[in-house]
Design a protein around this motif. Sequence first.
Motif, PDB file in Angstrom:
ATOM      1  N   PRO A   1      11.132   6.794  -1.633  1.00  0.00           N
ATOM      2  CA  PRO A   1       9.381   7.016  -1.970  1.00  0.00           C
ATOM      3  C   PRO A   1       9.196   8.039  -2.600  1.00  0.00           C
ATOM      4  O   PRO A   1       9.794   9.145  -2.093  1.00  0.00           O
ATOM      5  CB  PRO A   1       8.851   6.929  -0.602  1.00  0.00           C
ATOM      6  N   SER A   2       8.510   8.053  -3.738  1.00  0.00           N
ATOM      7  CA  SER A   2       8.075   9.645  -4.511  1.00  0.00           C
ATOM      8  C   SER A   2       6.992  10.122  -3.593  1.00  0.00           C
ATOM      9  O   SER A   2       6.459  11.195  -4.344  1.00  0.00           O
ATOM     10  CB  SER A   2       8.024   9.109  -5.730  1.00  0.00           C
ATOM     11  N   VAL A   3       6.398   9.482  -2.755  1.00  0.00           N
ATOM     12  CA  VAL A   3       5.173   9.825  -2.073  1.00  0.00           C
ATOM     13  C   VAL A   3       5.218   9.747  -0.700  1.00  0.00           C
ATOM     14  O   VAL A   3       6.113   8.807  -0.362  1.00  0.00           O
ATOM     15  CB  VAL A   3       3.799   9.010  -2.784  1.00  0.00           C
ATOM     16  N   PRO A   4       4.316  10.173  -0.014  1.00  0.00           N
ATOM     17  CA  PRO A   4       4.414  10.013   1.427  1.00  0.00           C
ATOM     18  C   PRO A   4       4.311   8.636   1.814  1.00  0.00           C
ATOM     19  O   PRO A   4       3.377   7.943   1.082  1.00  0.00           O
ATOM     20  CB  PRO A   4       3.464  10.965   1.891  1.00  0.00           C
ATOM     21  N   LEU A   5       4.578   8.231   2.800  1.00  0.00           N
ATOM     22  CA  LEU A   5       4.591   6.754   3.092  1.00  0.00           C
ATOM     23  C   LEU A   5       3.003   6.506   3.536  1.00  0.00           C
ATOM     24  O   LEU A   5       2.513   5.104   3.240  1.00  0.00           O
ATOM     25  CB  LEU A   5       5.337   6.527   4.454  1.00  0.00           C
ATOM     26  N   GLY A   6       2.183   7.477   3.857  1.00  0.00           N
ATOM     27  CA  GLY A   6       0.958   7.094   4.088  1.00  0.00           C
ATOM     28  C   GLY A   6       0.076   7.060   2.807  1.00  0.00           C
ATOM     29  O   GLY A   6      -0.865   6.389   2.797  1.00  0.00           O
ATOM     30  N   ARG A   7       0.619   7.463   1.691  1.00  0.00           N
ATOM     31  CA  ARG A   7       0.049   7.167   0.235  1.00  0.00           C
ATOM     32  C   ARG A   7       0.527   5.876  -0.048  1.00  0.00           C
ATOM     33  O   ARG A   7       0.006   5.202  -0.611  1.00  0.00           O
ATOM     34  CB  ARG A   7       0.503   8.276  -0.546  1.00  0.00           C
ATOM     35  N   LEU A   8       1.872   5.681   0.315  1.00  0.00           N
ATOM     36  CA  LEU A   8       2.586   4.277  -0.110  1.00  0.00           C
ATOM     37  C   LEU A   8       1.768   3.005   0.368  1.00  0.00           C
ATOM     38  O   LEU A   8       1.671   1.981  -0.110  1.00  0.00           O
ATOM     39  CB  LEU A   8       4.101   4.201   0.179  1.00  0.00           C
ATOM     40  N   TYR A   9       1.272   3.593   1.516  1.00  0.00           N
ATOM     41  CA  TYR A   9       0.826   2.205   2.233  1.00  0.00           C
ATOM     42  C   TYR A   9      -0.866   2.784   2.366  1.00  0.00           C
ATOM     43  O   TYR A   9      -1.259   2.462   3.544  1.00  0.00           O
ATOM     44  CB  TYR A   9       1.170   1.909   3.693  1.00  0.00           C
ATOM     45  N   GLY A  10      -1.337   2.990   1.202  1.00  0.00           N
ATOM     46  CA  GLY A  10      -2.752   3.482   1.458  1.00  0.00           C
ATOM     47  C   GLY A  10      -3.687   2.966   0.428  1.00  0.00           C
ATOM     48  O   GLY A  10      -3.886   1.735   0.629  1.00  0.00           O
ATOM     49  N   ASP A  11      -4.196   3.793  -0.578  1.00  0.00           N
ATOM     50  CA  ASP A  11      -5.459   3.151  -1.101  1.00  0.00           C
ATOM     51  C   ASP A  11      -5.122   1.832  -1.869  1.00  0.00           C
ATOM     52  O   ASP A  11      -5.838   0.888  -2.020  1.00  0.00           O
ATOM     53  CB  ASP A  11      -6.047   4.135  -1.966  1.00  0.00           C
TER      54      ASP A  11
ATOM     55  N   ARG B   1      -4.084   4.426  10.755  1.00  0.00           N
ATOM     56  CA  ARG B   1      -3.318   4.321   9.611  1.00  0.00           C
ATOM     57  C   ARG B   1      -2.740   3.054   9.695  1.00  0.00           C
ATOM     58  O   ARG B   1      -2.346   2.366  10.692  1.00  0.00           O
ATOM     59  CB  ARG B   1      -2.535   5.689   9.393  1.00  0.00           C
ATOM     60  N   LEU B   2      -2.011   2.684   8.366  1.00  0.00           N
ATOM     61  CA  LEU B   2      -1.255   1.510   8.438  1.00  0.00           C
ATOM     62  C   LEU B   2       0.297   1.766   8.291  1.00  0.00           C
ATOM     63  O   LEU B   2       0.715   3.024   7.778  1.00  0.00           O
ATOM     64  CB  LEU B   2      -1.706   0.604   7.323  1.00  0.00           C
ATOM     65  N   GLY B   3       1.089   0.938   8.348  1.00  0.00           N
ATOM     66  CA  GLY B   3       2.687   1.369   8.221  1.00  0.00           C
ATOM     67  C   GLY B   3       3.482   1.140   9.432  1.00  0.00           C
ATOM     68  O   GLY B   3       4.430   1.366   9.224  1.00  0.00           O
ATOM     69  N   GLY B   4       2.949   1.489  10.470  1.00  0.00           N
ATOM     70  CA  GLY B   4       3.562   1.415  11.960  1.00  0.00           C
ATOM     71  C   GLY B   4       4.671   2.660  11.835  1.00  0.00           C
ATOM     72  O   GLY B   4       4.230   3.804  11.579  1.00  0.00           O
ATOM     73  N   ARG B   5       5.509   2.177  12.264  1.00  0.00           N
ATOM     74  CA  ARG B   5       6.789   3.370  12.305  1.00  0.00           C
ATOM     75  C   ARG B   5       7.075   3.760  10.936  1.00  0.00           C
ATOM     76  O   ARG B   5       7.769   5.022  10.745  1.00  0.00           O
ATOM     77  CB  ARG B   5       8.067   2.866  12.777  1.00  0.00           C
ATOM     78  N   ALA B   6       6.956   3.154   9.793  1.00  0.00           N
ATOM     79  CA  ALA B   6       6.982   3.729   8.362  1.00  0.00           C
ATOM     80  C   ALA B   6       5.538   4.310   8.057  1.00  0.00           C
ATOM     81  O   ALA B   6       5.276   3.852   6.983  1.00  0.00           O
ATOM     82  CB  ALA B   6       7.272   2.541   7.555  1.00  0.00           C
ATOM     83  N   GLY B   7       5.220   5.570   8.603  1.00  0.00           N
ATOM     84  CA  GLY B   7       4.221   6.207   8.395  1.00  0.00           C
ATOM     85  C   GLY B   7       4.281   7.495   8.452  1.00  0.00           C
ATOM     86  O   GLY B   7       5.152   8.324   8.404  1.00  0.00           O
ATOM     87  N   SER B   8       3.153   8.367   8.165  1.00  0.00           N
ATOM     88  CA  SER B   8       2.935   9.877   8.023  1.00  0.00           C
ATOM     89  C   SER B   8       1.877  10.478   9.007  1.00  0.00           C
ATOM     90  O   SER B   8       1.251   9.710   9.368  1.00  0.00           O
ATOM     91  CB  SER B   8       2.551  10.065   6.496  1.00  0.00           C
TER      92      SER B   8
ATOM     93  N   LEU C   1       0.025  15.234   4.083  1.00  0.00           N
ATOM     94  CA  LEU C   1       0.898  14.120   4.621  1.00  0.00           C
ATOM     95  C   LEU C   1       2.445  14.287   4.919  1.00  0.00           C
ATOM     96  O   LEU C   1       2.945  14.619   3.882  1.00  0.00           O
ATOM     97  CB  LEU C   1       0.567  13.031   3.884  1.00  0.00           C
ATOM     98  N   VAL C   2       2.903  14.243   6.022  1.00  0.00           N
ATOM     99  CA  VAL C   2       4.348  14.278   6.254  1.00  0.00           C
ATOM    100  C   VAL C   2       4.719  13.001   6.979  1.00  0.00           C
ATOM    101  O   VAL C   2       4.263  12.684   7.878  1.00  0.00           O
ATOM    102  CB  VAL C   2       4.715  15.471   6.992  1.00  0.00           C
ATOM    103  N   ASP C   3       5.870  12.479   6.503  1.00  0.00           N
ATOM    104  CA  ASP C   3       6.351  11.262   6.928  1.00  0.00           C
ATOM    105  C   ASP C   3       7.113  11.656   8.139  1.00  0.00           C
ATOM    106  O   ASP C   3       7.977  12.652   8.333  1.00  0.00           O
ATOM    107  CB  ASP C   3       7.599  10.669   6.031  1.00  0.00           C
TER     108      ASP C   3
END
Length: 465
Positions: A216-226, A49-56, A65-67
Amino acid sequence: MRNEEPKSEPPARASGSVIVVGGGLAGLAAAVGLAGRGFKVTVLESRNRLGGRAGSFRDPQTDQLVDACQHVSMGCCTNFAHLLRTIGVEHLLSPQPKLYFVTPDRRVSVFKSDPWPAPFHLGRALMGAHYLTPFDKLRVAYGLGRMLLERPDADPPLLPWLKAHFQNERTIGRFWAIVLTSALNETVDRVGLKYARKVFRDGFVRHRDAFTVHVPSVPLGRLYGDELRGWLAAHGVEVRENAGVKRLTCTPSPSGTRISGAALRDGSTLTADWYVLAVPFDRVADLLPGELAGEPYFGGANGLTPSPITSVHLWLDRPTMKLPHAVLVDCLGQWVFDRGEVAPGEFYLQVVVSAARDLKGLGREEIQRRIYEELGRLFPPVAHAKLLRAKVVTEHTATFSAVPGVDRWRPPQASPVWNLAVAGDWTDTGWPATMEGAVRSGYLAAEAILARAGQPAKLVQPELS
């Protein structure tokens, strides 16, 4: 730390290929900054996944998906906002024009801005804080005034400075620590004045919109997602996940040592003209070629010390909070976020404990118990709800500790190796360890490569003024 350029510069190239090692915010910002400027950019990320420590992470029971830890931004974070705006996900942040401060007696103070120019826009909010006495508020106002008059580079230990400027135990614990422990992920007794001053100057005094928290109104995995992946692909950036780098390699040249490749853990090696090393400070030494192990520029990372963050995730069978979040005063937790109904009949709360050294040695069940009981006292519906499940996550090296004089260990992004730039919130960004600092570092690393390639450009966004 001074940036020493190579004595003999090789000919500048108008373009070339770039390998970015690390798909966290720093590496992503470097890739975005270089994309579309004639470079073929490849991002190598060891995780899936992307985002590093700011991830889910994915909850194995529900596949949600849980931050790992709730990350928030502020209005003063202009570069982070620019990155999200560039890739088209800025709308996934929810501004919080009000902050809710809750004390153990369940009283609530609302912190919001008035339509007055800075620095007067938050005066009434401070005066309305029920957990400070009128004399405490005068002490705080005096301390803030004196802090803003200090030189920006002054960095003595903060706690003695506060006491020397008439702050008492209550103002230190109920004002300075409340803000700074969350902002710097460090306790007041360990931080220096410089970044404490920056937090208050840039976040609360300099601009009336700077203090607004964006969640963020969505999990971080979604913020740094599609959307992010789509933007990168559309701009010619290749992202390779599960592509852990074992070590950078180098070769001598007439102009000095140059990075020649990135050796992956699977045994393959990738090569490029330029490299960005965008990894946490505790990973730098492991990835450097032996020839650079003694280079003073890279040694600064060894002087940094980590500070941990613990987050407690709770899933309950009913809604329990009427507030979107709460800043907790005189409590074990510092923030609690109500993320609402995340699945039929499941209501999710996350509590963040910054600078969580005091939790070391406690088992996860004990941490969970203390946090759950604390929430039950603060918000009685929690005590009456059924706890469906819980999870405790600790990031032991979440940030570097902003101790006095910490900047002497933070290198600039342009390294002495001609074709290598270094990025990460721990590098010299002028900011503490935040998402804003990470993005700034990535932009600065991209600027360093562009300058050496003969395409100087300004990527770092101006601060609010």
